[in-house]
Design an enzyme around this catalytic site. Structure first.
Site, PDB file in Angstrom:
ATOM      1  N   ARG A   4       0.817  -1.185   0.073  1.00  0.00           N
ATOM      2  CA  ARG A   4      -0.043  -0.018   0.070  1.00  0.00           C
ATOM      3  C   ARG A   4       0.914   1.240   0.000  1.00  0.00           C
ATOM      4  O   ARG A   4       1.838   1.330   0.739  1.00  0.00           O
ATOM      5  CB  ARG A   4      -0.865  -0.108   1.163  1.00  0.00           C
ATOM      6  CG  ARG A   4      -1.943  -0.964   1.109  1.00  0.00           C
ATOM      7  CD  ARG A   4      -3.227  -0.541   0.089  1.00  0.00           C
ATOM      8  NE  ARG A   4      -4.376  -1.687   0.079  1.00  0.00           N
ATOM      9  CZ  ARG A   4      -5.198  -1.455  -0.913  1.00  0.00           C
ATOM     10  NH1 ARG A   4      -5.268  -0.333  -1.748  1.00  0.00           N
ATOM     11  NH2 ARG A   4      -6.166  -2.196  -1.177  1.00  0.00           N
ATOM     12  N   CYS A  18      -7.853 -11.051 -13.251  1.00  0.00           N
ATOM     13  CA  CYS A  18      -6.414 -11.357 -12.512  1.00  0.00           C
ATOM     14  C   CYS A  18      -5.502 -11.665 -13.493  1.00  0.00           C
ATOM     15  O   CYS A  18      -4.433 -11.764 -13.510  1.00  0.00           O
ATOM     16  CB  CYS A  18      -6.555 -12.644 -11.485  1.00  0.00           C
ATOM     17  SG  CYS A  18      -7.672 -11.997 -10.293  1.00  0.00           S
ATOM     18  N   GLY A  40     -10.940  -3.813   0.977  1.00  0.00           N
ATOM     19  CA  GLY A  40     -11.858  -4.495   1.442  1.00  0.00           C
ATOM     20  C   GLY A  40     -12.255  -5.459   0.150  1.00  0.00           C
ATOM     21  O   GLY A  40     -11.764  -5.702  -0.711  1.00  0.00           O
TER      22      GLY A  40
END
Length: 377
Positions: free
Chosen positions: A16, A80, A113
């Site tokens: 992140r 993906c 999330g």
């Protein structure tokens, strides 16, 4: 058809990064790959960018930031498998002789999330049938019924990948986790515990492909196969919660693997190292079955026999996989290629697989797009 070689690779750590835009992440990886290949402006003829959440002309923005725009640039979305699809397209252009050298890169800044996707009809999300964790959990439940997979086996997969990830400086999570710790982590959706699921995150990776052999230890793209689904299992990759009950239809991964093995003239027994899709622990086991690393229905036994661990043949996800690295969708497949290139060069440091000469990368994304790449030295 011309041979296709990897001339350079680059990666931005997965994690992140609140202070960096997705364009900055992509630029970091591209700059590193081009530097390793010794290339600059005018030295590649096309670019292919894999990304899902980065917006319109995301790849163009990266090249503009680096002063490298002007070449044909294609943005590729395949869930993906976006990075793998981009590489397959780029490799085909080099093999055909249309271009001598191309740049392939992927990047992502994933929302936090549960991943939301426009692939799913609104009623599915309203009913709680999102891909993660509901679909992953139902898929794992079926795997436990069909392949003698036990709850402890799911934990063992996660423990293995976290153990491998300790040695990867580009992974988000670099901590050894015991089977007991994983089993005692919160239940997200039965049978999956929190530490059996990968984390959506941010990162980037880039690969330069060329028809010119870059050296005596050159890594070659021996196969790049991309396949989509046939209508089949109710828990197939393509339309979760709908479809037919039959399990006789080949999964996209099985079809892509068959194509890749045929193109490369190799089979599962020839593989020295594998990086495969492990969005959750159950997905790794299913991937191993579909790629032929173990028998169909033999995934549970494969785990209990230490399948995929370092020191076995082939080790699976020596990078730590998505469970350790996290998954920035557009970068995940190319991150596998970066890792496997290092493995085949003998440059993977403490996670090096001894005498690695044949490697396989596998991703499967919503749609369903399955990509299998085979690299050789």
């Amino acid at each position: 058809m011309k041979p296709v070689y990897v001339a350079g690779v680059g990666i931005h750590a997965f994690g992140r990064f609140a202070d960096r835009s997705v364009t900055a992440l992509g630029a970091h990886a591209v700059r590193a790959a081009l530097a390793e290949a010794g290339l600059g402006r005018g030295d590649f003829q096309a670019a292919f960018c894999g990304t899902v959440y980065s917006g319109v002309a995301a790849g163009h923005k990266v090249l503009t930031a680096l002063g490298l725009s002007g070449v044909p640039t294609v943005n590729v979305e395949a869930g993906c498998a976006s990075g793998g699809a981009a590489l397959a397209l780029g490799a085909a252009q080099v093999a055909s002789g249309r271009y001598d050298t191309v740049l392939v890169f992927g990047m992502e800044k994933m929302p936090r999330g549960i991943i939301r996707s426009t692939f799913f009809e609104p009623w599915r999300e309203e009913a709680g049938l999102s891909p993660a964790p509901a679909y992953f959990a139902l898929r794992a439940q079926r795997l436990m019924m069909e392949s003698d997979v036990r709850l402890e086996d799911l934990a063992r997969v996660s423990a293995k990948n976290h153990r491998h990830g300790v040695q990867n400086p580009y992974a988000m999570y670099r901590k050894v986790l015991s089977v007991e710790e994983i089993l005692s982590s919160p239940v997200v959706c039965e049978p999956l515990r929190l530490l059996m699921l990968c984390a959506p995150n941010e990162g980037a990776a880039a690969v330069v492909l060329t028809a010119r052999q870059p050296g005596s230890r050159a890594v070659r793209v021996a196969a790049a196969a991309l396949r989509s689904h046939h209508a089949g299992s109710v828990l197939g990759e393509h339309t979760p919660m709908s479809g037919v009950a039959s399990a006789t239809v080949a999964a996209p991964t099985e079809m892509a693997a068959r194509d890749a093995y045929e193109e490369a003239g190799l089979g599962p027994a020839d593989l020295d190292v594998v990086e495969l899709q492990d969005t959750d622990s159950g997905r790794e086991i299913l991937s191993a079955e579909e790629l032929g690393l173990c028998a169909r229905g033999g995934g549970g036994r494969w785990v209990r026999d230490r399948g995929g661990e370092m020191g076995t043949r082939p080790p699976v996800n020596p990078s730590g996989g998505l469970l350790s690295k996290g998954e920035p969708l557009g970068a995940s497949a190319l991150g596998q290629v970066v890792e496997l290139t290092w493995q085949l060069r003998g440059a993977a440091g403490p996670r090096q697989v001894e005498a690695a000469r044949v490697a396989l990368a596998h991703t499967v994304g919503r749609g369903a797009n399955a990509c299998v790449l085979i690299l050789t030295r």
